[in-house]
Design an enzyme around this catalytic site. Sequence first.
Site, PDB file in Angstrom:
ATOM      1  N   ALA A 188       0.984  -1.265   0.105  1.00 51.55           N
ATOM      2  CA  ALA A 188      -0.011  -0.215  -0.253  1.00 51.55           C
ATOM      3  C   ALA A 188       0.896   1.370   0.149  1.00 51.55           C
ATOM      4  CB  ALA A 188      -0.928  -0.329   0.898  1.00 51.55           C
TER       5      ALA A 188
ATOM      6  N   ASN B 214       2.376  -4.035   7.249  1.00 52.29           N
ATOM      7  CA  ASN B 214       3.407  -4.465   6.465  1.00 52.29           C
ATOM      8  C   ASN B 214       4.754  -3.805   5.282  1.00 52.29           C
ATOM      9  OD1 ASN B 214       2.515  -7.839   6.419  1.00 52.29           O
ATOM     10  ND2 ASN B 214       1.414  -6.698   7.185  1.00 52.29           N
TER      11      ASN B 214
ATOM     12  N   HIS C 227       0.521   6.485   4.483  1.00 54.97           N
ATOM     13  CA  HIS C 227       1.300   6.488   4.349  1.00 54.97           C
ATOM     14  C   HIS C 227       2.510   7.648   3.274  1.00 54.97           C
ATOM     15  CE1 HIS C 227       0.972   2.746   5.985  1.00 54.97           C
ATOM     16  NE2 HIS C 227       0.283   2.388   4.704  1.00 54.97           N
TER      17      HIS C 227
HETATM   18  N1  LIG Z   1       2.012  -6.087   2.018  1.00 54.84           N
HETATM   19  C1  LIG Z   1       0.937  -4.995   2.318  1.00 54.84           C
HETATM   20  O1  LIG Z   1       1.146  -3.508   1.893  1.00 54.84           O
HETATM   21  C2  LIG Z   1      -0.551  -5.691   2.671  1.00 54.84           C
HETATM   22  C3  LIG Z   1      -1.448  -4.777   3.116  1.00 54.84           C
HETATM   23  C4  LIG Z   1      -2.215  -5.053   3.858  1.00 54.84           C
HETATM   24  C5  LIG Z   1      -2.750  -6.602   3.951  1.00 54.84           C
HETATM   25  N2  LIG Z   1      -1.216  -7.159   4.250  1.00 54.84           N
HETATM   26  C6  LIG Z   1      -1.039  -8.564   4.880  1.00 54.84           C
HETATM   27  O2  LIG Z   1      -1.870  -9.476   3.942  1.00 54.84           O
HETATM   28  C7  LIG Z   1      -3.003 -10.644   4.821  1.00 54.84           C
HETATM   29  C8  LIG Z   1      -3.793 -11.709   4.324  1.00 54.84           C
HETATM   30  O3  LIG Z   1      -4.758  -9.537   4.083  1.00 54.84           O
HETATM   31  P1  LIG Z   1      -5.757  -9.791   4.335  1.00 54.84           P
HETATM   32  O4  LIG Z   1      -6.879  -8.498   4.314  1.00 54.84           O
HETATM   33  O5  LIG Z   1      -6.600 -10.388   3.261  1.00 54.84           O
HETATM   34  O6  LIG Z   1      -6.338 -10.456   6.083  1.00 54.84           O
HETATM   35  P2  LIG Z   1      -7.864 -11.169   6.283  1.00 54.84           P
HETATM   36  O7  LIG Z   1      -7.540 -11.143   7.787  1.00 54.84           O
HETATM   37  O8  LIG Z   1      -9.072 -10.587   5.234  1.00 54.84           O
HETATM   38  O9  LIG Z   1      -7.185 -12.571   5.679  1.00 54.84           O
HETATM   39  C9  LIG Z   1      -6.521 -13.278   6.120  1.00 54.84           C
HETATM   40  C10 LIG Z   1      -7.140 -14.867   6.031  1.00 54.84           C
HETATM   41  O10 LIG Z   1      -6.394 -15.742   6.249  1.00 54.84           O
HETATM   42  C11 LIG Z   1      -6.512 -16.769   6.741  1.00 54.84           C
HETATM   43  N3  LIG Z   1      -5.594 -16.801   8.078  1.00 54.84           N
HETATM   44  C12 LIG Z   1      -4.672 -17.190   8.747  1.00 54.84           C
HETATM   45  N4  LIG Z   1      -3.808 -17.441   9.031  1.00 54.84           N
HETATM   46  C13 LIG Z   1      -3.214 -18.430   7.878  1.00 54.84           C
HETATM   47  C14 LIG Z   1      -2.707 -19.968   8.770  1.00 54.84           C
HETATM   48  N5  LIG Z   1      -2.270 -20.340   8.901  1.00 54.84           N
HETATM   49  N6  LIG Z   1      -3.152 -20.786   7.675  1.00 54.84           N
HETATM   50  C15 LIG Z   1      -4.761 -20.430   6.545  1.00 54.84           C
HETATM   51  N7  LIG Z   1      -5.012 -19.705   6.091  1.00 54.84           N
HETATM   52  C16 LIG Z   1      -4.698 -18.656   7.255  1.00 54.84           C
HETATM   53  C17 LIG Z   1      -7.478 -16.186   7.670  1.00 54.84           C
HETATM   54  O11 LIG Z   1      -8.879 -17.564   8.221  1.00 54.84           O
HETATM   55  C18 LIG Z   1      -8.068 -15.021   6.669  1.00 54.84           C
HETATM   56  O12 LIG Z   1      -9.511 -16.025   5.948  1.00 54.84           O
HETATM   57  C19 LIG Z   1      -2.396  -9.775   6.032  1.00 54.84           C
HETATM   58  O13 LIG Z   1      -0.672 -10.563   7.106  1.00 54.84           O
HETATM   59  C20 LIG Z   1      -2.213  -8.328   6.228  1.00 54.84           C
HETATM   60  O14 LIG Z   1      -1.924  -8.258   7.123  1.00 54.84           O
HETATM   61  C21 LIG Z   1      -0.661  -7.052   3.415  1.00 54.84           C
END
Ligand SMILES: NC(=O)c1ccc[n+]([C@@H]2O[C@H](COP(=O)([O-])OP(=O)(O)OC[C@H]3O[C@@H](n4cnc5c(N)ncnc54)[C@H](O)[C@@H]3O)[C@@H](O)[C@H]2O)c1
Length: 273
Positions: free
Chosen positions: A126, A194, A224
């Site tokens: 992001a 992240n 950000h």
């Molecule tokens: N890189 C970036 O800039 C950025 C930005 C936003 C979010 N993220 C990260 O990306 C990831 C996903 O974000 P989101 O908004 O889709 O989250 P979310 O909470 O909407 O979805 C995450 C899904 O992953 C599943 N999950 C969690 N741990 C698991 C595991 N060990 N095994 C299998 N399934 C698992 C959960 O049940 C859930 O359905 C998060 O870790 C978030 O912090 C990164």
Amino acid sequence: MGVAIIGCGAIGSYLARSLDKGIIEDLEVKVLYDKILERARSLSSSLSCRPRIAETLQDVTCSEDVSLVIEAASQEAVRSYALEILESGKSLMIMSVGALADPDLFRRLKKMAETKGVRLYIPSGAIAGLDAVKAAGMAGISRVTLTSRKPLRVFEGNPYIKSKGIDLSRLEEPIVVYEGSASEACRLFPFSINVAATLSLASIGPERVRVRIIADPRAQGNIHEVVVEGDFGRLECRTINKPTPENPKTSFLAALSALATLKKAVDKVHIGT
Ligand SMILES: NC(=O)c1ccc[n+]([C@@H]2O[C@H](COP(=O)([O-])OP(=O)(O)OC[C@H]3O[C@@H](n4cnc5c(N)ncnc54)[C@H](O)[C@@H]3O)[C@@H](O)[C@H]2O)c1
């Protein structure tokens, strides 16, 4: 190319639906995996490509029609699965980049990708500006700071905020809730900073990148601000994000950035750094 998606929440679902619409030619979702099985099932049944449901990580790593795995789950998922995925000969895209603020884990994943001849993709997420940061790094970067302004709901249930006795429910003006290294920020805010890890990996590392996190009662989404100084000059870059409808902590640009990274992985022509 066959794709598996781990994590069927905001980002995973968006990617699965986009690929199902054929937005990127040559990529097809073959397998979905979520620790809450029902999420994977209901996403699969909403897609025309009807991907299989994995019940264990091994169902993913043993899928011969999958050559790229997308992690969109959690830092814990990266720590538990990433090495095994690369070891199985599949490329991996990581969204929960905060886990890679641990230099030892990052080094091991990099080495495994090199040994197996597969790729490790880390989308910008992001924030904007990583193209210039990477170019600047070819000469030398002296200072990197990230200031992230976030809506109060992002901090709900965060143990660090609780331990500091910060009562966000009465907040009327923005306050700084954290100031320190990217490395520590990723540990204390595992679901919401992240971008600090991504910026660190693209520049001077998680110990040296400085992070300030602001809780802002008026913010609608994550804002950000990246400032980088080096031999090239000075970069100032501000991204005002809108959240995804499914997860208010997650910026829509993060999902779009993942999609753009997938496109770059299959495109023959690369525009931009
Ligand atoms: N890189 C970036 O800039 C950025 C930005 C936003 C979010 N993220 C990260 O990306 C990831 C996903 O974000 P989101 O908004 O889709 O989250 P979310 O909470 O909407 O979805 C995450 C899904 O992953 C599943 N999950 C969690 N741990 C698991 C595991 N060990 N095994 C299998 N399934 C698992 C959960 O049940 C859930 O359905 C998060 O870790 C978030 O912090 C990164």
